[in-house]
Structure formats: structure tokens, C-alpha cells
Design an enzyme around this catalytic site. Structure first.
Site, mmCIF file in Angstrom:
data_model
loop_
_atom_site.group_PDB
_atom_site.id
_atom_site.type_symbol
_atom_site.label_atom_id
_atom_site.label_comp_id
_atom_site.label_asym_id
_atom_site.label_seq_id
_atom_site.Cartn_x
_atom_site.Cartn_y
_atom_site.Cartn_z
ATOM 1 N N ASP A 94 0.765 -1.246 -0.097
ATOM 2 C CA ASP A 94 0.013 0.110 0.039
ATOM 3 C C ASP A 94 0.912 1.227 0.204
ATOM 4 O OD1 ASP A 94 -2.006 1.841 0.238
ATOM 5 O OD2 ASP A 94 -2.976 0.995 1.647
HETATM 6 C C1 BGC Z 1 -5.010 3.261 0.069
HETATM 7 C C2 BGC Z 1 -4.747 2.411 -1.149
HETATM 8 C C3 BGC Z 1 -4.902 3.073 -2.262
HETATM 9 C C4 BGC Z 1 -3.575 3.823 -2.503
HETATM 10 C C5 BGC Z 1 -3.347 4.385 -3.733
HETATM 11 C C6 BGC Z 1 -3.852 4.123 -0.022
HETATM 12 O O1 BGC Z 1 -3.669 5.237 0.890
HETATM 13 O O2 BGC Z 1 -4.988 2.733 1.267
HETATM 14 O O3 BGC Z 1 -6.332 1.731 -1.118
HETATM 15 O O4 BGC Z 1 -4.816 2.103 -3.368
HETATM 16 O O5 BGC Z 1 -3.687 4.755 -1.553
HETATM 17 O O6 BGC Z 1 -4.159 5.534 -3.965
#
Ligand code: BGC
Length: 999
Positions: free
Chosen positions: A376
Site C-alpha cells: 500500500d
Molecule cells: C490506500 C490504497 C490506495 C492507495 C493509492 C492508499 O492510501 O490505502 O487503497 O490504493 O492509497 O491511492
């Protein structure tokens, strides 16, 4: 009161990014005059707008900072201003004090003093599992791995590193980007959110959220939504879609992001995830199953984001991990998912992105995952450790801080391989997994995926960072090079393939009718129903109430990432939200649906009650709109910091419904309540009011909100949504484990999943608590009847699956470590600031390792052997069938649900130890369309109306070994109880199971 400093800003493009400060009065909407007769806003009562939030102000975090960090490049300045305003607002002062307190606590704790009573255990509690199993062991991926190995064998060290490391936040067009290997025509990969549409993109579709899809219980629609989403991604040049989400699963009903997934049951979640993945990947786009694992709440999900220097640790036992939270990921792997995103939080005090038991052990060995694990965004917290624990790609590439450009991989990974800290073998596997996933979905097909510049015009055709056609090519750096970044390709589909139609269907089927007294619904276009018409001379009067009935008057996309609850709610907020291309307003749709010759519609689109009560009293029916919103933890709205503070309706909606229910039709009116919500809400404040006749849980419908609602209200679509969660009578009924941890309880906040398997309906059943509406519940405009249960066994009960199959041999490579000089920046290379490169500036201090040490091999799991686990786990053990008859007067779709009750009072025959089982667990569901019969009543069926007839359909469930097994921690395998009897229960909800048998 003069407008606050940021008044103008609020009305600008990102209006409502910030909450109004207490006492602000800036948001008085100008009412659209649909109806000259209706009261104007000035007539509205002073319904205390601040009294609606039952929750106390929770621990305050530096949300201003967070916005600035996560807000797109273009918003940084605004975010800064927001922060300034925040400082002076009274509630912020209180928050500041809380922050001060937290800071002091953190200081004390870091001093290692008396406060450090609840910190993480020194060595964590998660067992080690090494080395990382190699990809390429599954027959279904054989060809992709063959081709991938051929390509990776030609790659240099830096090229391999390049495809495993993001280029840094906002360095390229997507939220995540890898670097290409142009020499071998391997492209830069574009990774983009998901999961309900394409984030930061134009001309796309805002699909219904996961929770709405879960509520459809319709496998076909789950697939179709995935497919349409995948197609849009492909046409925008997105290689990897960041969805579906299946974690959070929904342990905590107030969890800020549970709406992104499909509901708190692992089987429903698993089936919906698998269908979505198949849909996306059938379009040639890599799907991402996220967030692995146990990111169940927003508070403390990340280090520093909420104050404490470490992310929360979700502490869980092995059996619960397997039977509940990892289950949907197993289904995703079984469906062939190309990528898995590890989560921010820690699991048993080891960060999920460097937890070897989770990544190497469960995911890659036991579940046989063949694709790549990506972090993530900033969930990677170590360089070497994360690679050895099984991480394959770091996103967005930056290091421990947002957009710092100091990657833990990139050049550091190059170095770690050169000095032997990370075996060459591991890097080869990381790179091969990425390339194999790319082949697996067919992205080497240059017809569908044109080559990227300079060889072609492929790659993303939109920019996440600007809406202009021409924009910066690397906005995260200081580089000022510009080019065409937005080509405004419309990917919404056309004609029969217009994705809005699908959205409408999913949203309508994901709307759950939970109350329909006196068959108030469906409504009729002309107002009066036939039997009511007699003697009526006046127009039928309909009053529409509630702010949620109309769109945000500042614009449907006024709040960035949908980070506010203003106007009708059709999506939660955060990275999982998208810009609406349009949003059909419920109020507008209602006005279209009623015949204005015979129906008089008045609207009060506010949560305040009209001052003049007669305006409510003179209505024949009152339709009240209410909602509850939440979202990702980097944004807050008013006092909702990601997670909800409670499960009540928000913004005074409870008071509104109560008020309307009291006065509608002067006590003789009929009230319909429509709820848009991110998850379960408590309805007890008004559900038993005698005038409240009908209640619809419309979840989060996406862009076709109004149309889909009208479809259900007027019976164009017979409601067939079923609750994908339990609606309790009070919050405590969900059990102690359901509570968000709002305050840190140590340097590393600890959250124990002590309730084990008992979440949602499993907890209610175990404790025998009556819910308001149970999991799986929902009404229809017709009546269904179930008969003819048949359970066919395909063999005897045996405790263990067949031995693990060995799989095929993964590719092998030379493990020679190249000369470090080959990793130096090429001469004359033009570096961009903060851009992440794999190259070294110097080879000083890099010592060539004498020998590469081999790690001891952790024992392979007997539960493994193929994608999703040992294939024998999916062998068919039982076939269960039943017949469903439509005994009502209209056609309809019925969701038939299969639950299994494991043998009660069961003891493990080998140890004599009792094994506890939930009362019942969902193991399958089928949605079938059954037409109303035309030939007269169903013989012997009570309630079958005369002339109702009875058309029937057969539903069939295949029950697998895994469905009938529990995770035995001692044997580390799925074990089927061979003593005692299984209960086989088929019905309409988790508490309405008319057909029962034993096996
Ligand atoms: C989120 C993810 C997301 C990523 C990219 C993160 O803060 O938890 O679900 O895919 O950001 O935007």
C-alpha cells in the site's frame, strides 16, 4: 457572523474539503424552486444543526498535514490554507489540546518510562517463514512464467530493480508507476485506484461501491461490474487496477472503509471479490486484491498519520486468520488475481508488508499466489526485511515519508543485492512475478496495449494531477517539461454497453427493502393506488425531505475525493472514490417518476424540519432521505475522522425522520425512509413509529442514484437486495470486538481480535441476540416459497484433504552478482529531483559477498499446492438442491442462501479437545429470477394468493471440502469433522431457514 477566512476557498473547486467550523453558517443553500407552494428555506425551523452529532470529538490528528501530503499536487496550497483556518476554530483548539496530550504521551513512552506498559513485544508475535516461495509453480501460469523468465534473464540488475520500485508520488501520470525496460519493450506500469471506478480520471463511470455490490448477492452483476471497470481501465491505459477491496472485511461496522468491500462475511466477500477479479482480468487488466491483511480500522492504520510513531497491530489467532480474514484472499488467488496489496497496519506486531508468515507463508506457500505483492502507499517500512518477507513491488516508491524521494528500494535495493543482503534469487523472483503477471493477462498483445513512446502511443492517456490537456510530465519533481497529458478518452461505453445502465441495475439490486408495511411500496406513478382513489378529488401530495435527497449544491465533485457529507451520498470518501461524471439526483428522479397531473411533489431538501408543521401534515406520503458517511483516514469531515464515531444516522437525520414521522399526513400519512450509508446504521430511534411504513437501505449507489431508487420505489425492478451485514438494535450488540480503537493504548497501538470467529451474524447467533434486521435479510414485492431440499453426498467424511501436490518447477536463473560498476548512473544521465532510480552514484563501500548464505526452509504447508490452496480443498463433497417457487403476483429475483452448521459439542478425536463452531456459516448463495405463476394457487401453500400460480426454479449448491472444514492450528490444515452431524440449512436469510437437513 463574517465568513471565515477560507470562505471563498470552500466555494471553490475543492469546497467542503474542510468541515465548517462550529458555528459557521456559510452553508445555507439556496433552494431551487420546483414548487411555488412550498416553504422557502427562510421558513425552516432552527433545528439545532450542531446537535446532530452524537459522537464526541475523537482524538485529533494533524489532518491538515495529511491532506497536504495526500492531496494531489495541485491541492497543496489549498491544503495549507485549510490548516491555517483549522488552527483557530474552537473545536480545533480542543483537538490541539488532545494532540498535545498525545504528543506528551508519546514523549513519555519513548523515554521508556513507566508508561511503556503496553508496547509491542520486542520480537513481535508473528512466526518467521522463509525463504519466499518462488512464483512459477502453478500449471495455469506455466506459459507466462516461461516467457517472463526469458525476458528477466536478459535484464540487468538495475532493470530488474526498476520494475519492482515505483518512480515516486506524482512522478508519472498514475497514482503508482514503475519504470520501463525500453530495451526489452517492457513498459512502465500504470497503477490506479479502484475499486469503484477510475480515480483522478475523466469520462469514466462512478460505479456503486463494493458494499452495494455485496447487497445484490448477484454473481453475474459482480462479474459484469468488474468487467466494465476493467474495460475502462484498459482504455485509459491502466495496467494494474487497485481493487477489489476485501480488507477491511467489516469486523467493525463503524470502520471507515468497509464500504469499499462487499460485507463482513468471508464467503460473500470471497465470491464477490473473485467475480470482480475475473471480470477485470478478462479485460486484460491486472486486478489487485487489497488490503492484505487486517486493516480493519482507519485510526492508527499508518505510522505517524495519527500521532503514534507506529501503525496499529491487529493481533489475531491462526484459526481466525484462515477462516475469516484470509478467506476472501484465498478466493481471489483461486480466481487467478495478478496482484495483492499488503496493508499499512501490523499483524501480530509485524508490519503486514514485511510479515513473512503472512506473505511468504500463507499467501505464497499455502495459497500458492503466483502474482506479485505490492505495498500500500508507504506501507513498506523496511528495505531488506520486506523483500525477504515476500514483498515484490514498493509503491509509490518513496521511503518512510510521503513524497520524500528516498526509496527503501530503488538504489538501496540495487545495493542490497550487490552486497548480498538480498539474494539475487529473490530479486529474480520479484521481477519475474511482475513480468509473469503482465503476460498472464495478455498485456504483451500490442493490439490492445500499444507500445509506449517512443515506439508507439500506448501508456496512460490521462493525468492524475491536472485536468488540463497539457501538463507537467513529472509533476512530483522540479522538472518543468510539459506535454499532452489528458486525451479525454470517453470510456463509459455506448449504446447497450453504456456502463451507466449497469450502474443503475447494480444500484437497484443493491437496494435492500427492509420494511414495507401494508404493501405501501411499490408506488404508482399517478399517486393514488386503485383502491385508494375512491372519493379523492385533490392531487396526491408527496413531500420529499432531507438534504440527502438532492446533490451537493456546490457541485457533485465539490469535495475532493468525496471527502464530505454534503448532499446526497452515493460513495464514501478517500482513494476509493472517483469524480462523478454525473449524479442522478433522487429528488429529480422522483419528480420525473410521478405524474405531475395527478401528483403534487414538494421538497424540503434540508435536515431541518419546516417551521410550519402544516407543510408536513398536508402530505399523503413523506419520503425522507437520510445518510451516514465515512472514508479513508487521510481525510476528515467534521468529527468523522475516517471511521465513524457511532452507527447513528448523521447530520440530524434521526431527528428529521422522527419529526416527519410524527406529523406526516397529520398522523395518517405514510412515511418512506431512504438511507444511503457506508454500512450498518441503527434505526431504533424511529423504526417502530407507526407512520414509518417503508424503509430502503440504498447503500452507496454511484452515479445512477436517483434512477436506481425510482426503479425500486415504483417496482420497475422488484427489490432483490439482501443485507450484506447485520443491522443491530444497538451498537453494543455487535460485541466488544466491534469497537474502533479511537485512542492509542501504547507506542504501538494494540488491537486484539479476541472475539475470534464471532463477528457480525456469527456473534449475534452465538449470543442469541435479536438483531433489527439480520444478515441476508431483505423483502420483495412478491413472495417466495422453498421446497424439496435434497442433499447428495459424494463420498464419506474424511478428515484431511489429499496430500499436497508438488506443482511444477519454477524458472531458474544464474545467481551471479554483477560488477557493482554496472549499476552506476549512465554517463550524462539527467536526473530529476526526487525521482526514484535504481542507479548508484558511487560503488564506495559495496563489498562483494564471499558466499551467499542459504536460509533454512520453513516447512511447506500441507494445505497448499495450487492457487487458493490444496486443490482437494475444492473437491465437491455435497450437492444441495432446493426448489424456489414464486407464490406472489409479480415476477421477482430470489436470493437463496445456504448455511452450514458444524457438528455441535464436537471434540477433536485425536486430542479430545473441544472445537468451538459458530451456530451457522454462510457457504453459498444463488440469485434466481422466478416469474409469478399464472395457473392458480400453489396447492397446500399458505399465503399463496388465488390466481398467484407458482413458477419454480431449482437452485443447486456445490459444497466443497473447505466449506465443511475448520482450520486446525495443531495440524496446520483444514480438517473436516468426521463425527457428529452437519446441519444443512437453506433459506432466505441467516435467520429464516425453512429447509433443514443433516449430513
Ligand atoms: C490506500 C490504497 C490506495 C492507495 C493509492 C492508499 O492510501 O490505502 O487503497 O490504493 O492509497 O491511492
Amino acid at each position: 457572523m463574517p465568513p471565515p477566512e477560507s470562505y471563498e476557498l470552500r466555494r471553490g473547486k475543492y469546497a467542503k474539503l474542510d468541515a465548517p467550523a462550529d458555528g459557521d453558517d456559510f452553508d445555507t443553500p439556496t433552494r431551487r424552486s420546483f414548487d411555488s407552494n412550498a416553504s422557502s428555506y427562510e421558513d425552516l425551523d432552527e433545528f439545532d444543526p450542531l446537535n446532530y452529532d452524537a459522537g464526541t470529538l475523537k482524538q485529533k490528528r494533524s489532518t491538515g498535514d495529511l491532506r497536504a501530503r495526500k492531496a494531489s499536487f495541485r491541492d497543496a496550497e489549498f491544503a495549507e490554507k485549510v490548516q491555517v483556518k483549522r488552527r483557530w476554530a474552537p473545536s480545533r483548539l480542543c483537538c490541539f489540546l488532545v494532540l498535545l496530550f498525545v504528543a506528551a504521551t508519546v514523549l513519555l513512552l519513548s523515554a521508556g518510562g513507566i508508561w511503556a506498559w503496553k508496547s509491542a513485544p520486542k520480537d513481535g508475535l508473528s512466526p518467521p517463514w522463509y525463504p519466499t516461495p518462488k512464483g512459477g509453480t502453478d500449471e495455469k501460469w506455466k506459459e507466462s512464467y516461461r516467457k517472463a523468465a526469458e525476458l528477466v534473464k536478459q535484464m540487468t540488475l538495475v532493470e530488474k530493480v526498476n520494475i519492482t520500485t515505483g518512480t515516486g508520488w506524482s512522478m508519472e501520470m498514475c497514482v503508482g508507476n514503475t519504470s520501463p525496460v525500453p530495451r526489452l519493450k517492457f513498459p512502465s506500469l500504470c497503477l490506479q485506484d479502484g475499486p469503484l471506478g477510475l480515480r483522478f480520471a475523466d469520462n469514466i463511470t462512478a460505479f456503486p461501491a463494493g458494499i452495494t455490490v455485496g447487497a445484490t448477492w448477484n454473481k453475474d452483476l459482480m462479474y459484469k461490474r468488474g468487467r466494465a471497470h476493467g474495460k475502462e481501465a484498459r482504455l485509459k491505459g491502466i495496467n494494474v487496477l487497485l481493487g477489489p477491496a476485501m480488507g477491511p472485511l467489516g469486523r467493525m461496522p463503524a470502520g471507515g472503509r468497509t464500504w469499499e468491500g462487499f460485507g463482513p462475511d468471508p464467503v460473500l466477500q470471497g465470491i464477490a471479490a473473485a467475480q470482480t477479479i475475473k471480470g477485470i482480468q478478462d479485460e486484460g487488466v491486472m486486478a489487485t486484491a487489497k488490503h492484505y491483511l487486517l486493516n480493519e480500522q482507519e485510526h492508527f492504520r499508518q505510522a505517524w498519520e495519527w500521532g503514534p510513531p507506529n501503525a496499529i497491530s491487529s493481533n489475531i489467532d491462526d484459526r481466525t486468520t484462515h477462516e475469516i480474514y484470509a478467506w476472501p484472499f484465498a478466493e481471489s488467488v483461486r480466481a487467478g488475481v495478478a496482484s495483492i496489496m499488503c496493508s499499512y497496519n501490523q499483524v501480530n506486531n509485524s508490519y503486514a508488508c514485511q510479515n513473512s508468515k503472512l506473505l511468504n507463508g500463507i499467501l505464497k506457500d499455502e495459497l500458492g499466489f503466483q502474482g506479485f505483492v505490492q505495498s500500500d502507499w508507504l506501507a513498506q517500512r523496511s528495505g531488506v526485511a520486506s523483500s525477504l518477507a515476500g514483498l515484490d513491488m514498493t509503491m509509490p516508491g518513496d521511503g518512510l515519508k510521503w513524497a520524500d524521494g528516498k526509496s527503501l528500494w530503488g538504489a538501496q535495493l540495487t545495493k542490497a543485492v550487490l552486497n548480498g543482503s538480498i539474494p539475487m534469487e529473490r530479486l529474480n523472483d520479484m521481477a519475474t512475478r511482475v513480468v509473469a503477471a503482465w503476460y498472464q493477462v495478455g498485456q504483451d498483445d500490442t493490439e490492445k496495449w500499444p507500445l509506449q513512446p517512443p515506439d508507439g502511443d500506448g501508456g496512460p492517456n490521462f493525468s492524475s494531477w491536472t485536468d488540463e490537456e497539457i501538463g507537467l510530465l513529472h509533476p512530483g519533481s522540479t522538472d518543468k517539461t510539459t506535454g499532452v497529458v489528458n486525451k479525454f478518452i470517453n470510456v463509459q461505453g455506448e449504446g447497450d454497453d453504456f456502463h451507466g445502465n449497469l450502474v443503475r441495475q447494480v444500484a437497484a439490486e443493491g437496494t435492500v427493502l427492509v420494511k414495507n408495511d401494508d404493501n405501501l411500496l411499490p408506488l404508482v406513478r399517478n399517486g393514488w393506488k386503485e383502491e385508494e382513489k375512491v372519493g379523492k378529488v385533490t392531487k396526491y401530495r408527496v413531500g420529499v425531505f432531507g438534504e440527502d435527497s438532492r446533490v451537493n449544491q456546490d457541485g457533485i465533485n465539490a469535495c475532493k475525493d468525496r471527502g464530505c457529507n454534503v448532499g446526497t451520498l452515493a460513495s464514501g470518501w478517500g482513494s476509493g472514490a472517483v469524480d462523478y461524471p454525473y449524479l442522478t439526483e433522487p429528488l429529480w428522479a422522483l419528480r420525473q417518476a410521478f405524474n405531475n397531473e395527478s401528483v403534487y411533489v414538494v421538497d424540503f431538501p434540508s435536515n431541518k424540519l419546516p417551521k410550519d408543521k402544516t407543510l408536513i401534515e398536508e402530505q399523503d406520503i413523506c419520503i425522507v432521505f437520510a445518510n451516514a458517511d465515512a472514508g479513508e483516514g487521510y481525510m476528515s469531515f467534521e468529527t468523522t475522522h475516517g471511521d465513524r464515531n457511532d452507527l447513528y444516522l448523521q447530520k440530524g437525520s434521526d431527528m428529521l425522520v422522527k419529526g416527519v414521522a410524527k406529523s406526516c399526513g397529520a398522523g395518517h400519512g405514510k412515511v418512506i425512509v431512504v438511507i444511503h450509508t457506508v454500512g450498518p446504521v441503527i434505526l431504533e430511534n424511529w423504526i417502530d413509529e407507526p407512520t414509518v411504513k417503508a424503509v430502503l437501505i440504498a447503500n452507496l449507489p454511484g452515479q445512477e442514484s436517483g434512477n436506481s431508487l425510482v426503479d425500486v420505489l415504483f417496482g420497475h425492478i422488484n427489490p432483490s437486495g439482501r443485507l450484506p451485514y447485520t443491522i443491530a438494535k444497538k451498537e453494543d450488540d455487535y460485541g466488544p470486538g466491534s469497537k474502533i480503537l479511537y485512542y492509542p493504548n501504547g507506542l504501538v497501538p494494540q488491537q486484539n481480535f479476541s472475539e475470534g470467529l464471532y463477528i457480525d451474524y456469527r456473534y449475534f447467533d452465538k449470543k442469541d441476540i435479536a438483531p433489527r434486521y439480520e444478515f441476508g435479510y431483505g423483502l420483495s414485492y412478491t413472495t417466495f416459497h422453498l421446497t424439496s431440499l435434497l442433499v447428495t453426498s459424494h463420498g464419506p467424511k474424511t478428515p484431511l484433504p489429499a496430500p499436497r501436490p508438488s506443482g511444477i518447477e519454477p524458472p531458474t536463473y544464474s545467481t551471479d552478482i554483477p560488477d557493482p560498476k554496472t549499476a552506476l548512473f549512465p554517463p550524462g544521465f539527467r536526473k530529476l529531483s526526487k525521482y526514484i532510480y535504481p542507479y548508484l552514484s558511487s560503488t564506495d563501500g559495496i563489498k562483494h559477498p564471499e558466499i551467499q548464505t542459504n536460509m533454512l526452509q520453513s516447512p511447506l504447508s500441507e494445505a497448499g499446492g495450487a492457487q487458493g490452496g490444496n486443490p482437494d480443498l475444492y473437491s465437491k463433497i455435497l450437492t444441495v438442491s432446493a426448489s424456489v417457487t414464486n407464490i406472489g403476483l409479480v415476477d421477482g429475483d430470489c436470493v437463496v442462501q445456504l448455511y452450514i452448521a458444524f457438528p455441535q459439542n464436537y471434540k477433536d478425536p485425536e486430542t479430545g479437545q473441544p472445537v468451538d463452531f459458530p451456530v451457522r456459516v454462510l457457504r453459498g448463495f444463488e440469485k434466481v429470477h422466478v416469474e409469478a405463476g399464472k395457473q392458480g394457487p400453489v396447492p397446500g401453500v399458505k399465503g399463496s394468493p388465488h390466481g398467484g400460480g407458482g413458477n419454480s426454479k431449482m437452485v443447486v449448491f456445490e459444497v466443497t471440502r473447505k466449506d465443511l472444514s475448520y482450520w486446525d492450528v495443531r495440524r496446520q490444515n483444514w480438517v473436516m469433522p468426521t463425527e457428529g452431524e452437519f446441519g444443512i440449512q437453506v433459506g432466505f436469510s441467516s435467520r429464516n431457514l425453512p429447509l433443514q437437513d443433516k449430513w
